[in-house]
Motif scaffolding. Structure first.
Motif, PDB file in Angstrom:
ATOM      1  N   VAL A 106       0.995  -1.100  -0.063  1.00  5.31           N
ATOM      2  CA  VAL A 106      -0.005   0.044  -0.261  1.00  5.31           C
ATOM      3  C   VAL A 106       0.867   1.327   0.081  1.00  5.31           C
ATOM      4  O   VAL A 106       2.034   1.216   0.837  1.00  5.31           O
ATOM      5  N   SER A 107       0.611   2.342  -0.686  1.00  9.30           N
ATOM      6  CA  SER A 107       1.441   3.348  -0.958  1.00  9.30           C
ATOM      7  C   SER A 107       0.721   4.643  -0.267  1.00  9.30           C
ATOM      8  O   SER A 107      -0.487   4.787  -0.448  1.00  9.30           O
ATOM      9  N   VAL A 108       1.218   5.376   0.133  1.00  8.89           N
ATOM     10  CA  VAL A 108       0.862   6.835   0.690  1.00  8.89           C
ATOM     11  C   VAL A 108       1.402   7.902  -0.144  1.00  8.89           C
ATOM     12  O   VAL A 108       2.785   8.051  -0.379  1.00  8.89           O
ATOM     13  N   ALA A 109       0.719   8.834  -0.626  1.00  4.50           N
ATOM     14  CA  ALA A 109       1.351   9.909  -1.362  1.00  4.50           C
ATOM     15  C   ALA A 109       0.426  11.004  -0.805  1.00  4.50           C
ATOM     16  O   ALA A 109      -0.881  11.221  -1.155  1.00  4.50           O
ATOM     17  N   SER A 110       1.185  12.237  -0.545  1.00  6.69           N
ATOM     18  CA  SER A 110       0.391  13.159  -0.234  1.00  6.69           C
ATOM     19  C   SER A 110      -0.537  13.155   1.096  1.00  6.69           C
ATOM     20  O   SER A 110      -1.628  13.476   1.269  1.00  6.69           O
ATOM     21  N   GLY A 111      -0.198  12.071   1.914  1.00  6.02           N
ATOM     22  CA  GLY A 111      -1.171  11.872   2.871  1.00  6.02           C
ATOM     23  C   GLY A 111      -2.311  10.878   2.641  1.00  6.02           C
ATOM     24  O   GLY A 111      -3.078  10.374   3.507  1.00  6.02           O
ATOM     25  N   THR A 112      -2.357  10.455   1.348  1.00  8.73           N
ATOM     26  CA  THR A 112      -3.543   9.685   1.060  1.00  8.73           C
ATOM     27  C   THR A 112      -2.826   8.102   0.526  1.00  8.73           C
ATOM     28  O   THR A 112      -1.909   8.118  -0.289  1.00  8.73           O
ATOM     29  N   ALA A 113      -3.534   7.084   1.147  1.00  8.82           N
ATOM     30  CA  ALA A 113      -3.363   5.677   0.840  1.00  8.82           C
ATOM     31  C   ALA A 113      -4.000   5.316  -0.069  1.00  8.82           C
ATOM     32  O   ALA A 113      -5.217   5.586  -0.418  1.00  8.82           O
ATOM     33  N   THR A 114      -3.455   4.243  -0.900  1.00  5.18           N
ATOM     34  CA  THR A 114      -4.021   3.610  -2.117  1.00  5.18           C
ATOM     35  C   THR A 114      -4.766   2.554  -1.449  1.00  5.18           C
ATOM     36  O   THR A 114      -5.013   2.389  -0.376  1.00  5.18           O
ATOM     37  N   VAL A 129      -6.503  -5.539  10.312  1.00  7.48           N
ATOM     38  CA  VAL A 129      -5.554  -5.353   9.454  1.00  7.48           C
ATOM     39  C   VAL A 129      -4.557  -4.350  10.093  1.00  7.48           C
ATOM     40  O   VAL A 129      -4.760  -3.365  10.726  1.00  7.48           O
ATOM     41  N   SER A 130      -3.141  -5.007   9.821  1.00  7.32           N
ATOM     42  CA  SER A 130      -1.995  -4.323  10.214  1.00  7.32           C
ATOM     43  C   SER A 130      -1.152  -3.724   9.155  1.00  7.32           C
ATOM     44  O   SER A 130      -0.772  -4.466   8.244  1.00  7.32           O
ATOM     45  N   VAL A 131      -0.797  -2.265   9.330  1.00  4.24           N
ATOM     46  CA  VAL A 131       0.097  -1.728   8.555  1.00  4.24           C
ATOM     47  C   VAL A 131       1.347  -1.471   8.953  1.00  4.24           C
ATOM     48  O   VAL A 131       1.556  -1.183   9.994  1.00  4.24           O
ATOM     49  N   VAL A 155     -10.683   0.465   4.736  1.00  6.43           N
ATOM     50  CA  VAL A 155     -10.200   2.036   4.602  1.00  6.43           C
ATOM     51  C   VAL A 155      -8.943   2.347   5.500  1.00  6.43           C
ATOM     52  O   VAL A 155      -9.054   2.168   6.600  1.00  6.43           O
ATOM     53  N   TRP A 156      -7.967   2.894   4.875  1.00  6.53           N
ATOM     54  CA  TRP A 156      -6.786   3.491   5.745  1.00  6.53           C
ATOM     55  C   TRP A 156      -6.753   5.002   5.367  1.00  6.53           C
ATOM     56  O   TRP A 156      -6.590   5.165   4.084  1.00  6.53           O
ATOM     57  N   GLY A 169       5.331   7.150   1.019  1.00  5.80           N
ATOM     58  CA  GLY A 169       5.959   6.146   0.462  1.00  5.80           C
ATOM     59  C   GLY A 169       5.370   4.561   0.594  1.00  5.80           C
ATOM     60  O   GLY A 169       4.264   4.633   0.560  1.00  5.80           O
ATOM     61  N   THR A 170       6.063   3.472   0.709  1.00 11.47           N
ATOM     62  CA  THR A 170       5.517   2.493   0.286  1.00 11.47           C
ATOM     63  C   THR A 170       5.409   1.657   1.643  1.00 11.47           C
ATOM     64  O   THR A 170       6.472   1.335   2.425  1.00 11.47           O
ATOM     65  N   TYR A 171       4.281   1.018   1.907  1.00 10.19           N
ATOM     66  CA  TYR A 171       4.314   0.163   3.145  1.00 10.19           C
ATOM     67  C   TYR A 171       3.559  -1.026   2.785  1.00 10.19           C
ATOM     68  O   TYR A 171       3.246  -1.268   1.695  1.00 10.19           O
ATOM     69  N   SER A 172       3.565  -2.033   3.693  1.00  8.87           N
ATOM     70  CA  SER A 172       2.824  -3.381   3.633  1.00  8.87           C
ATOM     71  C   SER A 172       1.767  -3.518   4.438  1.00  8.87           C
ATOM     72  O   SER A 172       1.703  -2.817   5.431  1.00  8.87           O
ATOM     73  N   PHE A 173       0.836  -4.482   4.359  1.00  2.00           N
ATOM     74  CA  PHE A 173      -0.016  -4.815   5.306  1.00  2.00           C
ATOM     75  C   PHE A 173      -0.495  -6.177   5.249  1.00  2.00           C
ATOM     76  O   PHE A 173      -0.079  -6.856   4.397  1.00  2.00           O
TER      77      PHE A 173
END
Length: 223
Positions: A106-114, A129-131, A155-156, A169-173
């Motif tokens: 899952v990616s976050v750009a400008s505070g918004t997650a995919t 769900v753990s990010v 929804v995250w 950046g890029t995160y995993s979950f």
């Protein structure tokens, strides 16, 4: 008088089966080989103990079965190739569409997650769900109420457990789900834009904008 040894029916069948399994001989080649063997067998049979009709009939039936099986295999292979090509052409309509497939990024750009989701094989009374960040540290835990079986959106809001927006950046979950304390084996899902269609030994593949691929059979949702 010189005696000759008979080539019995079981050996002929074994030779034919071995030819079929050990080479790419055609049905016509197998028939020709069998007829050559049969003529040789009949020419060299013991006149005092000739091959009986039942033995001859049995061998003819065996070569017919082997020939029919190879012809059927060739036909099935051709049909499977045509079906695979047809599926690839049909899947081309997915190019430009957004699909939901198994994944854990899952990616976050400008505070918004995919967008992410989960596929529940059966209803669950607890879904978590753990990010995680790049170091594997959990930055956000999302607890969901009981969910029915099927594909569910998660929804995250791009924030950590303290309520602060995480760095881009890029995160995993990962997803855990249970029903009465028993794991229901959930599947983590991600959304991706389809950019290409290809294929390999596993089937038709969709190429996503993030550089990953997924089997078209694993597509859970199309937007």
């Amino acid at each position: 008088m010189t005696s000759t040894s008979n080539v019995n029916g079981s050996k002929s069948a074994a030779d034919i089966a071995s030819t079929l399994q050990g080479s790419s001989a055609s049905a016509s080649d197998l028939q020709n080989n069998f007829l050559t063997m049969l003529v040789t067998q009949m020419n060299n049979q013991d006149p005092l103990n000739p091959m009986d009709n039942s033995q001859l009939t049995s061998q003819l039936a065996q070569i017919s079965q082997v020939s029919a099986m190879q012809t059927m295999n060739t036909t099935l292979t051709s049909l499977l190739s045509q079906v695979s090509a047809g599926r690839a052409m049909g899947s081309a309509s997915l190019i430009g569409r957004t699909v939901m497939v198994p994944g854990s990024s899952v990616s976050v750009a400008s505070g918004t997650a995919t967008k992410i989701g989960v596929d529940l094989p059966s209803a669950a009374d607890s879904v978590t769900v753990s990010v995680l960040d790049s170091s594997g540290k959990t930055v956000r835990t999302i607890n969901l109420n009981g969910k029915s079986a099927g594909v569910q959106d998660v929804v995250w809001d791009g924030k950590n457990d303290a309520g602060s927006t995480v760095a881009d950046g890029t995160y995993s979950f990962k997803v855990a789900a249970t029903a009465n304390g028993t794991d229901v084996k959930p599947v983590a899902l991600v959304y991706g834009a389809v950019q290409s269609i290809s294929g390999d030994s596993t089937g038709v593949l969709v190429g996503l904008a993030n550089g990953t691929t997924a089997n078209v059979n694993d597509v859970r949702r199309i937007l």
